[in-house]
Design a protein around this motif. Sequence first.
Motif: not given
Length: 504
Positions: A141-144, A300-309
């Motif tokens: 849901l995060a936008e930044t 969760l690091s994978n999820v985070l990396s994907t979302k940031i990318a």
Amino acid sequence: NINTNNYDSTFCGSLPIHHINVIQPYGVLLVLEQESLNIVQASENVPQIFEITAQELVQHSLAEYLDERSAATLKSKFEKKIRDKIPVLLTINGVKVLSIIHARERYLLLELELATMGQTSETPFVDVYQDIKYAMAAIDLAETTREICRIAAQELKKISGFDKVMVYQFDAQWNGNVVAEEMEEGMESYMGFTFPASDIPKQARALYLKNPYRFIPDRLYKPEKLYPVINPLTHSFVDLSDCNVRGVAAVHLEYLKNMGVIASMSTRIIHNDTLWGLIACHHRTAKPMSYQECAVFELLSNVLSTKIASLLHKEQLAFDTSINSKRLNFIEAIYNNSKLADAFVANGSNILSLFRAGGAAFIQDERIVSVGEVPARDELADLAMWLSAKKQQEVFHENNLAAVNEHAASYANIGSGLLVIPLGESEDAYLAVFRPEVIHTVNWGGNPNEAIRFEGDNKTYHPRFSFSLWQQTVRQTSLPWREEEIKAAENIRSFIYEYSTRKK
Ligand code: BLA
């Protein structure tokens, strides 16, 4: 002046952390010969599983201790020649042991987890799964990027129970900034602090491209040696770079001590195949975790990396679109004006916007025209002479001009940043774009000049003692030039060159 980067690549950066030859005692390490499964090296804590010493164990093959099914599992993993680390449950000496297998060119490494040895009751999968599902949904849901990092820190702290969870983002010099932090009361906050690159030097960073995390459950551990010390198959130390239980570099153990930390877990955040940042977790007491609990970090690091990318990709697209339309606008002006100087004047405000600049000057021998705020005429003439002496024919860019051109100090307020497009092959003609000085404060986590302290013998060294706020005021520096901006400048340079050659 701050001078820390050399330690990142030279001193700290050359410690051979993969040839440390000891392990942390939360696992047992075996080195096996591929076909026979003969044990050629073993960590000295093997009695915990095998009830005999490492010296005795190296006379045996692991096959003697495995049940039929485990032996078959091991064999099938090797036959598939999988290079990745794979976790399997083996029955060794009648006891179930979670094992991580690494296949190497000439041998196999087997890490055996002690914490969960013989355990049958596990946390039901749904319990873990619902926590992860929730965290994933919140991150999505995060936008930044800031918000993603904040939510990730919050969720991981809840799930893992670490005293402190930080997200740490690397800059262009590999210094790291703490962009999110969740912690227990009474701990020292590092939010917004910058840590020098040498705190986690290049070979330590590189390991995160191979391994999802680095886990140190107890810095007060007793190191377990390997027996024999030298691998008889390769006649050298075993490369432990991708072993979870790899022993920790002494300087880093001291670092954790100085931070008041007993346990540490750091998990990678990857973007475009490079390390974007880390999730750094601290605990004030020992914090054993099973392989499965560590796997939650990996996931969760994978999820985070994907979302940031995906966010960075969107931002990149928007930036590219905007810069391209402004670049084409300028090129059109060049088409529509017979003289470059006229095109420049007609397109002035677009050029400023294209390069996010405060001023720009067109300099052709004696002729100077400008838009926005630029240095004085004689200063521009001096700059042109400097470029000409450098035989500058490619695009030039700098965001700390005074560092390379002493005369630039006097106009640092309007021209700390300079980007130059040379306009001719033989003549001295330039389009110079200026960015103003942005005076800013860097909040360092401890004095970066004391990142490493040598004792009188000039050999013994220590990490810094204090990580409390140390402020640096940065002057004579502009916002950095983005890669896309430099590319646009290069494109304009080659367009002008080809266009003017064709016109001749
Ligand atoms: C390792 N340094 C690390 C690691 C981190 C940091 C996260 C990975 C291991 C771990 O997760 O604990 C740094 N940790 C930080 C920072 C913060 C944090 C910046 O929480 C900020 C909040 N370190 C020094 C000096 C040297 C050095 C002077 O301070 C070199 C002389 C080296 N750091 C160093 C080495 C490793 C390391 C060699 C790898 C340790 C290992 O994996 O064995």
